[in-house]
Design a protein around this motif. Structure first.
Motif, PDB file in Angstrom:
ATOM      1  N   VAL A 155      -4.400  -0.368   3.235  1.00 33.55           N
ATOM      2  CA  VAL A 155      -3.634  -0.923   4.352  1.00 33.55           C
ATOM      3  C   VAL A 155      -2.326  -1.539   3.852  1.00 33.55           C
ATOM      4  O   VAL A 155      -1.267  -1.334   4.453  1.00 33.55           O
ATOM      5  CB  VAL A 155      -4.465  -1.963   5.135  1.00 33.55           C
ATOM      6  CG1 VAL A 155      -3.633  -2.636   6.205  1.00 33.55           C
ATOM      7  CG2 VAL A 155      -5.681  -1.295   5.759  1.00 33.55           C
ATOM      8  N   ASP A 176       1.429  -0.040   4.735  1.00 31.96           N
ATOM      9  CA  ASP A 176       2.319  -0.929   5.478  1.00 31.96           C
ATOM     10  C   ASP A 176       3.631  -1.206   4.740  1.00 31.96           C
ATOM     11  O   ASP A 176       4.543  -1.810   5.299  1.00 31.96           O
ATOM     12  CB  ASP A 176       1.596  -2.246   5.775  1.00 31.96           C
ATOM     13  CG  ASP A 176       2.215  -2.992   6.929  1.00 31.96           C
ATOM     14  OD1 ASP A 176       2.706  -2.339   7.877  1.00 31.96           O
ATOM     15  OD2 ASP A 176       2.219  -4.237   6.887  1.00 31.96           O
ATOM     16  N   ASN A 228     -11.846   5.579   8.974  1.00 33.80           N
ATOM     17  CA  ASN A 228     -11.048   4.411   8.589  1.00 33.80           C
ATOM     18  C   ASN A 228      -9.631   4.806   8.210  1.00 33.80           C
ATOM     19  O   ASN A 228      -8.661   4.174   8.641  1.00 33.80           O
ATOM     20  CB  ASN A 228     -11.714   3.660   7.438  1.00 33.80           C
ATOM     21  CG  ASN A 228     -12.955   2.917   7.874  1.00 33.80           C
ATOM     22  OD1 ASN A 228     -13.146   2.650   9.056  1.00 33.80           O
ATOM     23  ND2 ASN A 228     -13.807   2.594   6.930  1.00 33.80           N
ATOM     24  N   SER A 229      -9.499   5.836   7.408  1.00 29.97           N
ATOM     25  CA  SER A 229      -8.163   6.288   7.008  1.00 29.97           C
ATOM     26  C   SER A 229      -7.351   6.761   8.206  1.00 29.97           C
ATOM     27  O   SER A 229      -6.148   6.521   8.293  1.00 29.97           O
ATOM     28  CB  SER A 229      -8.265   7.421   5.986  1.00 29.97           C
ATOM     29  OG  SER A 229      -8.787   6.929   4.783  1.00 29.97           O
ATOM     30  N   GLU A 260      -6.191   3.681  10.069  1.00 30.84           N
ATOM     31  CA  GLU A 260      -5.159   3.003   9.285  1.00 30.84           C
ATOM     32  C   GLU A 260      -3.839   3.765   9.346  1.00 30.84           C
ATOM     33  O   GLU A 260      -2.771   3.165   9.452  1.00 30.84           O
ATOM     34  CB  GLU A 260      -5.629   2.817   7.844  1.00 30.84           C
ATOM     35  CG  GLU A 260      -6.748   1.796   7.737  1.00 30.84           C
ATOM     36  CD  GLU A 260      -7.498   1.832   6.424  1.00 30.84           C
ATOM     37  OE1 GLU A 260      -7.177   2.669   5.544  1.00 30.84           O
ATOM     38  OE2 GLU A 260      -8.431   1.022   6.265  1.00 30.84           O
ATOM     39  N   SER A 287      -2.333   3.251  12.869  1.00 29.36           N
ATOM     40  CA  SER A 287      -1.830   1.889  13.087  1.00 29.36           C
ATOM     41  C   SER A 287      -0.501   1.623  12.387  1.00 29.36           C
ATOM     42  O   SER A 287       0.237   0.735  12.790  1.00 29.36           O
ATOM     43  CB  SER A 287      -2.872   0.858  12.659  1.00 29.36           C
ATOM     44  OG  SER A 287      -3.023   0.860  11.251  1.00 29.36           O
ATOM     45  N   THR A 288      -0.179   2.398  11.364  1.00 33.23           N
ATOM     46  CA  THR A 288       1.097   2.212  10.678  1.00 33.23           C
ATOM     47  C   THR A 288       2.197   3.110  11.233  1.00 33.23           C
ATOM     48  O   THR A 288       3.348   2.976  10.846  1.00 33.23           O
ATOM     49  CB  THR A 288       0.965   2.499   9.169  1.00 33.23           C
ATOM     50  OG1 THR A 288       0.535   3.850   8.993  1.00 33.23           O
ATOM     51  CG2 THR A 288      -0.005   1.549   8.510  1.00 33.23           C
TER      52      THR A 288
END
Length: 105
Positions: free
Chosen positions: A48, A52, A66-67, A70, A73-74
């Motif tokens: 993360v 970011d 999860n990846s 992530e 979300s970025t």
């Protein structure tokens, strides 16, 4: 063609089996040639935080859930490379969202 030929700085996180020699999967001399250009991590990485960082321009993912979350979300461009199980469904979700949004307008 490949990562080395691209001349693009990179971070490559690769988990290896505990019984597999650390660099068994790398071409001869690869790590030495990539010093100063790329970072190869063979253990846990703070994904993360890496994603970011403003210097990161894209994310190549195996499409584990999860990846995938992530990466979404970025808002980074993602290259998807599913390997097995639900990863193919996650890839379909990620690559078809834009088409889905177009249909709602």
């Amino acid at each position: 063609m490949g990562l080395e030929a691209s001349e693009v700085p990179f971070i490559w996180v690769v988990r290896t089996a505990k019984k597999v020699e650390k660099n068994h999967f790398l071409p001869e001399g690869f790590e030495e040639r990539m010093k100063g250009k790329g970072l190869i991590i063979t253990n846990w990485a703070p994904q993360v935080l890496i994603l970011d960082h403003p210097a990161v321009g894209g994310f190549m993912t195996h499409c584990g859930w999860n990846s995938t979350i992530e990466g979404i979300s970025t808002s980074l461009p993602m290259i998807t490379w599913p390997m097995f199980a639900e990863q193919f469904n996650n890839e379909k979700f990620v690559t078809s969202v834009e088409d889905w949004n177009k249909g709602r307008q």
